[in-house]
Design an enzyme around this catalytic site. Sequence first.
Site, short mmCIF file in Angstrom:
data_model
loop_
_atom_site.label_atom_id
_atom_site.label_comp_id
_atom_site.label_asym_id
_atom_site.label_seq_id
_atom_site.Cartn_x
_atom_site.Cartn_y
_atom_site.Cartn_z
N CYS A 248 -10.82 -12.99 -19.08
CA CYS A 248 -11.89 -13.86 -19.58
C CYS A 248 -13.31 -13.12 -19.24
O CYS A 248 -13.96 -13.07 -20.11
CB CYS A 248 -11.92 -15.77 -18.40
SG CYS A 248 -10.85 -16.75 -19.75
N CYS B 228 -8.84 -15.41 -25.01
CA CYS B 228 -8.82 -14.83 -23.96
C CYS B 228 -7.12 -14.29 -24.49
O CYS B 228 -6.44 -15.39 -24.59
CB CYS B 228 -8.48 -15.42 -22.89
SG CYS B 228 -8.29 -14.41 -21.44
N CYS C 267 -5.12 -16.40 -20.91
CA CYS C 267 -5.31 -17.41 -20.74
C CYS C 267 -5.96 -18.24 -21.84
O CYS C 267 -5.84 -19.59 -22.05
CB CYS C 267 -5.90 -18.08 -19.70
SG CYS C 267 -7.87 -18.39 -19.51
N ASP D 295 1.00 -0.83 -0.17
CA ASP D 295 -0.35 0.19 -0.32
C ASP D 295 0.86 1.16 0.03
O ASP D 295 2.49 0.92 0.41
CB ASP D 295 -1.15 -0.29 1.50
CG ASP D 295 -2.01 0.76 0.92
OD1 ASP D 295 -3.30 0.41 0.88
OD2 ASP D 295 -2.01 2.38 0.61
N ASN E 107 -12.65 7.18 5.99
CA ASN E 107 -12.45 5.87 5.22
C ASN E 107 -12.78 5.01 6.27
O ASN E 107 -12.52 3.71 6.58
CB ASN E 107 -11.62 5.65 4.97
CG ASN E 107 -11.11 5.90 2.99
OD1 ASN E 107 -11.75 6.60 2.95
ND2 ASN E 107 -9.50 5.98 2.83
N LEU E 108 -12.82 5.34 7.59
CA LEU E 108 -13.16 4.07 8.83
C LEU E 108 -14.09 3.22 9.02
O LEU E 108 -13.28 2.46 9.53
CB LEU E 108 -12.55 5.09 10.45
CG LEU E 108 -11.36 5.80 10.47
CD1 LEU E 108 -11.57 7.01 12.06
CD2 LEU E 108 -10.06 4.98 10.25
N ASP F 189 -8.15 -0.74 -5.93
CA ASP F 189 -9.45 -0.15 -6.54
C ASP F 189 -9.23 0.52 -7.68
O ASP F 189 -10.67 1.45 -7.87
CB ASP F 189 -9.70 1.24 -5.23
CG ASP F 189 -8.67 2.38 -5.93
OD1 ASP F 189 -7.49 1.80 -6.08
OD2 ASP F 189 -8.48 3.38 -5.18
N ASN F 190 -9.14 0.08 -8.61
CA ASN F 190 -8.49 0.65 -9.19
C ASN F 190 -8.47 -0.68 -10.94
O ASN F 190 -7.81 -1.49 -10.26
CB ASN F 190 -8.35 1.40 -10.11
CG ASN F 190 -6.24 1.58 -9.63
OD1 ASN F 190 -5.98 0.63 -11.05
ND2 ASN F 190 -6.58 1.53 -8.86
N CYS G 83 -14.97 3.35 -5.75
CA CYS G 83 -16.21 3.12 -4.23
C CYS G 83 -15.74 4.68 -3.91
O CYS G 83 -16.83 5.35 -3.34
CB CYS G 83 -15.11 2.16 -3.75
SG CYS G 83 -13.54 2.30 -3.58
ZN LIG Z 1 -8.50 -15.77 -19.43
#
Ligand SMILES: [Zn+2]
Length: 241
Positions: free
Chosen positions: A148, A215, A218, A36, A44-45, A104-105, A161
Amino acid sequence: MAAPDGPILIVGAGGIGAPAALALGHAGVRRLCIVDDDRVELGNLHRQILFDEGDVGTDKLASLRRALVRRFPALEVALRPGRALPDTALELCEGAAVVIDATDNFASRFLLADAAHLVGVPIVHAAAVRWQATVLAVAAAGRPCYRCLFEDVPGGVLVDCATAGVAGPVCGVSGALAAERALDLCLGRAPGTILTYDGERDRLREVPVAPRRDCPLCGAQPTIGSLDAARYMPPACEASY
Ligand SMILES: [Zn+2]
């Protein structure tokens, strides 16, 4: 349970990462590594349950480690200040027992999906916005993967958020489910499903995800073999995890 070989890597020490870490500590996991780059904020608490008002303004990683070690003295908590970036993501993921994507993104999510796949480490993608939580577990270099489901980094205005808000308890659900799925992956279980939680209706569903033949990560002829920085747009916002 048997301890995994490497640490469980949690990327994002906020509303999802903190409850995931707490659940993993209670489950007896011995080693965590947490990534982080942020500080604890008062606003944010409500969702970052291991912090309190005394932590506001402090380094989120240090405060989280303090809170965890106080509860679990035998738990090893390694800290990696900063964000997962194209030039660090492979090294971050390498050697982890499981990666928990608690970012978060979308740029970070696709980056971690690609990095974990390329180094052959299982990954759990956990998200929460408003009253909705989603958790997708992907086996080591397994199928179906995050691409996928979502294909590529979306453009335009995104709902996250920071702009849409998120209910604190929904983050807790997402983090707890992510911890549960991470333990599943440590035990070699990868269900190939996505968990969705609707906090307005109190409904938890498990939905199968079909692997995509084309994909780029994968599929039968993958085109992603390295972390090209141009592939990952900057985060849509700088909201804290
Ligand atoms: Zn995939």
